[in-house]
Design a protein around this motif. Structure first.
Motif, PDB file in Angstrom:
ATOM      1  N   UNK A  84       0.820  -1.222   0.000  1.00  0.00           N
ATOM      2  CA  UNK A  84       0.000   0.000   0.000  1.00  0.00           C
ATOM      3  C   UNK A  84       0.854   1.272   0.000  1.00  0.00           C
ATOM      4  N   UNK A  85       2.098   1.147   0.465  1.00  0.00           N
ATOM      5  CA  UNK A  85       3.005   2.300   0.487  1.00  0.00           C
ATOM      6  C   UNK A  85       3.594   2.510  -0.907  1.00  0.00           C
TER       7      UNK A  85
ATOM      8  N   UNK B 286       7.962   5.663   0.174  1.00  0.00           N
ATOM      9  CA  UNK B 286       7.540   5.491   1.580  1.00  0.00           C
ATOM     10  C   UNK B 286       8.096   4.216   2.203  1.00  0.00           C
ATOM     11  N   UNK B 287       8.169   3.156   1.380  1.00  0.00           N
ATOM     12  CA  UNK B 287       8.750   1.904   1.876  1.00  0.00           C
ATOM     13  C   UNK B 287      10.195   2.113   2.326  1.00  0.00           C
ATOM     14  N   UNK B 288      10.992   2.687   1.424  1.00  0.00           N
ATOM     15  CA  UNK B 288      12.412   2.868   1.740  1.00  0.00           C
ATOM     16  C   UNK B 288      12.572   3.809   2.935  1.00  0.00           C
TER      17      UNK B 288
ATOM     18  N   UNK C 119      19.122   1.440  -6.924  1.00  0.00           N
ATOM     19  CA  UNK C 119      18.433   0.236  -7.395  1.00  0.00           C
ATOM     20  C   UNK C 119      17.668   0.503  -8.697  1.00  0.00           C
ATOM     21  N   UNK C 120      17.805   1.714  -9.208  1.00  0.00           N
ATOM     22  CA  UNK C 120      17.235   2.030 -10.521  1.00  0.00           C
ATOM     23  C   UNK C 120      15.723   2.141 -10.542  1.00  0.00           C
ATOM     24  N   UNK C 121      15.119   2.499  -9.395  1.00  0.00           N
ATOM     25  CA  UNK C 121      13.655   2.610  -9.382  1.00  0.00           C
ATOM     26  C   UNK C 121      13.209   4.011  -8.970  1.00  0.00           C
TER      27      UNK C 121
ATOM     28  N   UNK D 261       7.044   7.289  -6.692  1.00  0.00           N
ATOM     29  CA  UNK D 261       5.732   7.723  -6.218  1.00  0.00           C
ATOM     30  C   UNK D 261       4.655   6.669  -6.438  1.00  0.00           C
ATOM     31  N   UNK D 262       5.032   5.561  -7.062  1.00  0.00           N
ATOM     32  CA  UNK D 262       4.044   4.498  -7.336  1.00  0.00           C
ATOM     33  C   UNK D 262       3.920   3.547  -6.153  1.00  0.00           C
ATOM     34  N   UNK D 263       2.726   3.006  -5.994  1.00  0.00           N
ATOM     35  CA  UNK D 263       2.523   2.052  -4.911  1.00  0.00           C
ATOM     36  C   UNK D 263       3.254   0.743  -5.225  1.00  0.00           C
ATOM     37  N   UNK D 264       3.913   0.193  -4.193  1.00  0.00           N
ATOM     38  CA  UNK D 264       4.737  -1.007  -4.381  1.00  0.00           C
ATOM     39  C   UNK D 264       3.904  -2.174  -4.902  1.00  0.00           C
TER      40      UNK D 264
END
Ligand code: ADP
Ligand code: MG
Length: 314
Positions: free
Chosen positions: A89-90, A94-96, A121-123, A128-131
């Motif tokens: 959901x993050x 936000x996850x990192x 990690x090239x992302x 801003x996208x949800x994981x």
């Protein structure tokens, strides 16, 4: 200086009846990329879960740094677990940010570290996208970003390339090399020899809870230099081929004899021997030889030569 030293580590999940890890020892020095190689069920995850403090060993010791306690040293480690540990959901950012904040980082420093890990990690473009919307490969990369953001001295990765696209896999392997060049040590768990060959300087080969070989890649290479894999195609009854194989097993410079319906395979441990001593017992057993093929033994073959099992089948 040592980063980590593991000595005679043991762990049983069934009160000592069987051991998932049965006496594993190895050392990680600064700048090492140590490959922990073994098939499914070998004991790789159990080993690194003990190192990262998720599991308590039954016996053995783990020395962190130059003798720090686990609590003093744990912030120097980053574990990339085998199972994804991210919040769908993050957003990626936000996850990192969340995982990095667990190490006490706040404000501008937290932002800087989060952005750096996403970039490494090239992302970054998907920050801003949800994981939960990510592809398998992107999730893996995010899983790694979460574990490296706090700039650990030792990154421990548990099969980070299983089930992902080749592009993400290459990216992850390149990223590990880059992190290592910046001074990070790595323990890399896998059942792919070619990955170990591509990125590791040391290798610990595990099978059924035990170390079956370890050393630098060069040392392991030396063990196989000059050895040849021989494959002999035949026509006839496998029972006859089996009889021939028994004879071959008795030859001093022949190892690892196996028989299938079409082929007898073995390893020749010395280049200077007369091939006729292999062919003769086969012919004498009444087996018709239709083709003989000889190839240089590769690092890929070492697991088979040590265990009689093929790592690639796992
Ligand atoms: P690997 O990571 O090399 O595939 P594991 O360390 O996961 O191997 O497993 C080693 C052995 O321990 C296997 O036989 C596995 O079935 C067993 N094992 C792993 N985790 C558990 C657990 N939580 N409970 C019981 N057995 C386990
Ligand atoms: Mg595992």
């Amino acid at each position: 200086m040592s980063i980590l030293k593991v000595s005679d580590l043991k762990k049983s999940y069934d009160k000592g009846n069987t051991f998932a890890v049965n006496g594993i020892s190895f050392e990680v020095e600064p700048q090492d990329i140590v490959g922990l190689l073994g098939p499914n069920g070998a004991g790789k995850s159990t080993t690194i879960n003990m190192i990262s403090g998720l599991l308590k060993p039954d016996s053995g010791t783990i020395r962190y740094g130059d003798g720090k306690t686990f609590d003093e040293w744990k912030r120097n480690m980053g574990l990339v677990p085998q199972e994804l540990a991210i919040y769908p959901e993050f957003t990626a950012y936000e996850n990192v940010e969340f995982f990095c904040s667990l190490y006490g980082f706040r404000g501008a420093k937290l932002k800087e570290l989060t952005e750096k890990a996403l970039e490494e990690t090239g992302i970054q473009d998907a920050g801003k996208k949800r994981a939960g919307t990510f592809s398998g490969g992107m999730k893996r990369r995010l899983n790694i970003a979460c574990s490296i953001a706090h700039e650990p001295k030792l990154i421990i990765m548990d099969e980070p390339t299983v089930g992902i696209d080749p592009q993400s896999r290459d990216h992850i392997l390149n990223e590990i090399i880059k992190l290592n060049q910046k001074g990070t040590s790595v323990i890399y768990t896998t059942h792919y020899m070619e990955e170990v060959e591509a990125i590791c300087n040391k290798i610990v080969i595990i099978d059924s809870a035990n170390i079956i070989a370890c050393g630098t890649i060069d040392e392991i290479r030396k063990q196989i230099s000059g050895k040849q894999n021989i494959s002999i195609e035949y026509l006839g009854e496998p029972a006859q081929a089996m009889r021939a194989a028994e004879e071959l097993k008795g030859i001093r410079f022949v190892d690892n004899v196996q028989v299938s319906e079409q082929k007898i395979t073995c390893t020749l441990t010395s280049r200077s021997e007369d091939l006729f001593s292999i062919i003769r017992p086969i012919a004498n057993a009444g087996v018709k030889i239709v083709n003989i093929n000889s190839t240089e033994m590769k690092l890929q073959d070492i697991f088979l030569s040590l265990t009689g099992k093929d790592l690639r089948d796992e």
